[in-house]
Design an enzyme around this catalytic site. Structure first.
Site, short mmCIF file in Angstrom:
data_model
loop_
_atom_site.label_atom_id
_atom_site.label_comp_id
_atom_site.label_asym_id
_atom_site.label_seq_id
_atom_site.Cartn_x
_atom_site.Cartn_y
_atom_site.Cartn_z
N ASP A 276 0.82 -1.20 0.00
CA ASP A 276 0.00 0.00 0.00
C ASP A 276 0.86 1.26 0.00
O ASP A 276 1.92 1.30 0.64
CB ASP A 276 -0.91 -0.03 1.24
CG ASP A 276 -1.94 1.07 1.25
OD1 ASP A 276 -2.68 1.17 0.26
OD2 ASP A 276 -1.99 1.82 2.24
N GLU A 323 0.93 -0.43 -4.99
CA GLU A 323 -0.21 0.50 -5.04
C GLU A 323 0.36 1.88 -5.34
O GLU A 323 0.83 2.57 -4.44
CB GLU A 323 -0.98 0.46 -3.72
CG GLU A 323 -2.27 1.27 -3.74
CD GLU A 323 -2.07 2.73 -3.34
OE1 GLU A 323 -2.03 3.59 -4.26
OE2 GLU A 323 -1.93 2.99 -2.14
N ASP A 376 -11.38 1.82 -1.58
CA ASP A 376 -11.59 3.23 -1.27
C ASP A 376 -12.53 3.93 -2.25
O ASP A 376 -12.93 5.07 -2.02
CB ASP A 376 -10.25 3.98 -1.26
CG ASP A 376 -9.47 3.77 0.03
OD1 ASP A 376 -10.10 3.51 1.08
OD2 ASP A 376 -8.23 3.86 -0.01
#
Length: 478
Positions: A276, A323, A376
């Site tokens: 992430d 990411e 998200d």
């Protein structure tokens, strides 16, 4: 090989206990993936959640979330009986009621521990995981002793929490035993589990409490600066995450040993790791502690390629997906290219009238993972419904479609793209609207609650996934 799979957190499966867990519902989802010729199950972080129930703000980046332990599997190994599973909780359909779940699961887990007799496997687990388990168990026991207060408010007195420490070690033993069994089943049926590793840790965590020298903290233990991102697609004020920032010089002086331990743990747990906020390794947004929004920050240099070189020395080749969303600079792109890591493409980000937008399929590279949306994002049906007319028009023209089934059109585009991997959120497979999104960045309520209803996934969905896999030449070995 061109591959594809689905994004759904373990908490989103349907069970009788108000939250998805590592029991039969998870095995049923593996069967669904296999039947639909999918080879990847992407999940969110599996660590113990704290305030706001966010899997990105956890009490440990090593430990597993006890709420994911399956009570039914505890019956199978004799730590509970069938009568223990009876309860009067009226859990809502389609969402997780965390307050009720925590109350029920805590009772069941305490009962299981009362019936547990330490064994050789438990002793071996404690020895193998000592580097993080001792700190986490003591942290959890002390947190309970101090009524859930944050660690920097604890007194320095010596307290007796020995039995509570063993209880938390027991929970971790059971969690990782159940997770390993699920992973073994998934792998046996041709499904790889993609886990998620947040770059930052929560301040109120065993990681920060036990390794204060590795973070930017003041003398009293509070952060001097915190993490977040500047204003972007998700928020005009940016996102104020509040995580403590790493003291990268301190990490470098120890050859990044803490990170090596963290990624080693993840490699044992998952088949693929989604890293992430990759851009934070090149440079990260530092926000002064006490700031009300993320606007008041500045970019500071991250550890860069030397960090990844150290990881390779420690661990060899790591199966990473980067990411790389948000504000991506040429330096971030250069780092990604040097490391030859697949980045992410998100179709919902593609339609801003710019034909050079990297999220448009004609700009994809093979070495990438395409998503319709992420945890998200809004659902694709919700995204289209809320989009302005200019965006809707470009979307329809680009794919030469009517716009009547936006989620299915996006899924088809993702599968047919040149990205080596396509991942679809489960909400888009079901064509669900905004009421079913997993998270709304910048908000602290009503997130992380999405849960399947019983029987919601059908043979129709399996047939559609099989058709798309064949059409797009994905998962051809299935």
């Amino acid at each position: 090989m061109r591959t594809s799979g689905l994004l759904m957190h373990i908490t989103s499966t349907h069970t009788d206990f108000g939250i998805g867990d590592l029991g039969q519902s998870a095995y049923d989802f593996v069967d669904f993936l296999k039947s639909g010729k999918q080879t990847i199950w992407q999940i969110l972080p599996i660590n113990p959640t704290g305030y706001g129930d966010s899997p990105y703000q956890c009490f440990s980046t090593f430990a597993g979330n006890p709420l994911l332990i399956s009570p039914e599997k505890l019956v199978q190994i004799g730590l509970l009986n069938e009568n223990d599973l009876e309860h009067n909780y009226n859990f809502p359909e389609g969402k997780v009621d965390y307050a009720g779940v925590i109350e029920l699961k805590n009772r069941l887990l305490r009962n299981a521990y009362a019936n547990f007799s330490p064994c050789k496997n438990f002793a071996s687990f404690k020895k193998k995981n000592k580097s993080w388990l001792d700190d986490y168990a003591e942290f959890s026991a002390l947190k309970a002793y101090y009524g859930g207060a944050m660690w920097h408010t604890w007194e320095d007195e010596k307290v007796d929490v020995v039995e509570e420490v063993e209880y938390h070690k027991f929970l971790q033993y059971i969690f990782f035993r159940q997770f390993a069994e699920l992973k073994k089943y998934a792998n046996k049926h041709g499904v790889k589990i993609m886990g998620d590793i947040p770059i930052f840790v929560a301040y109120d965590s065993a990681d920060c409490w036990a390794n204060k020298h590795l973070f930017k903290l003041s003398v009293d233990g509070t952060p001097t600066a915190v993490a977040g991102v500047p204003p972007d697609y998700f928020s005009e004020d940016g996102q104020l995450w509040g995580n403590p920032l790493y003291d990268w010089k301190a990490h470098k002086s120890e050859d990044y040993a803490w990170w090596a331990s963290r990624l080693s743990n993840a490699m044992e747990t998952f088949d693929i790791i989604r890293l992430d906020h990759f851009r934070g390794f090149e440079s990260y947004w530092s926000i002064p502690a006490g700031s009300e929004t993320a606007k008041e920050g500045k970019w500071l240099s991250g550890p860069g390629k030397p960090f990844f070189d150290a990881m390779k020395r420690h661990l060899g080749q790591i199966p990473l997906v980067a990411e790389d969303l948000g504000i991506i600079t040429p330096k971030v792109e250069a780092l990604l290219a040097k490391l030859d890591l697949p980045g992410m493409r998100v179709l919902q980000f593609a339609f801003d009238q710019n034909p050079a937008n990297t999220h448009l399929p004609h700009n994809f590279t093979n070495n990438s993972v395409v998503y319709t949306g992420t945890h998200d994002n809004d659902t694709s049906a919700g995204w289209y419904e809320d989009a302005d007319e200019k965006t809707k028009d470009q979307f329809r023209r680009y794919f030469n479609i009517s716009g009547e089934t936006p989620a299915l059109d996006m899924i088809r585009a993702a599968f047919l793209s040149t990205s080596n991997t396509a991942i679809i959120p489960i909400q888009d497979i079901l064509e669900l609207n905004s009421d079913h999104r997993m998270n709304t960045p910048g908000t602290t309520y009503n997130n992380w609650q999405f849960r399947l209803n019983q029987g919601q996934l059908t043979t129709h969905h399996i047939e559609n996934l099989c058709y798309l896999s064949k059409l797009s030449n994905r998962n051809t070995s299935r």
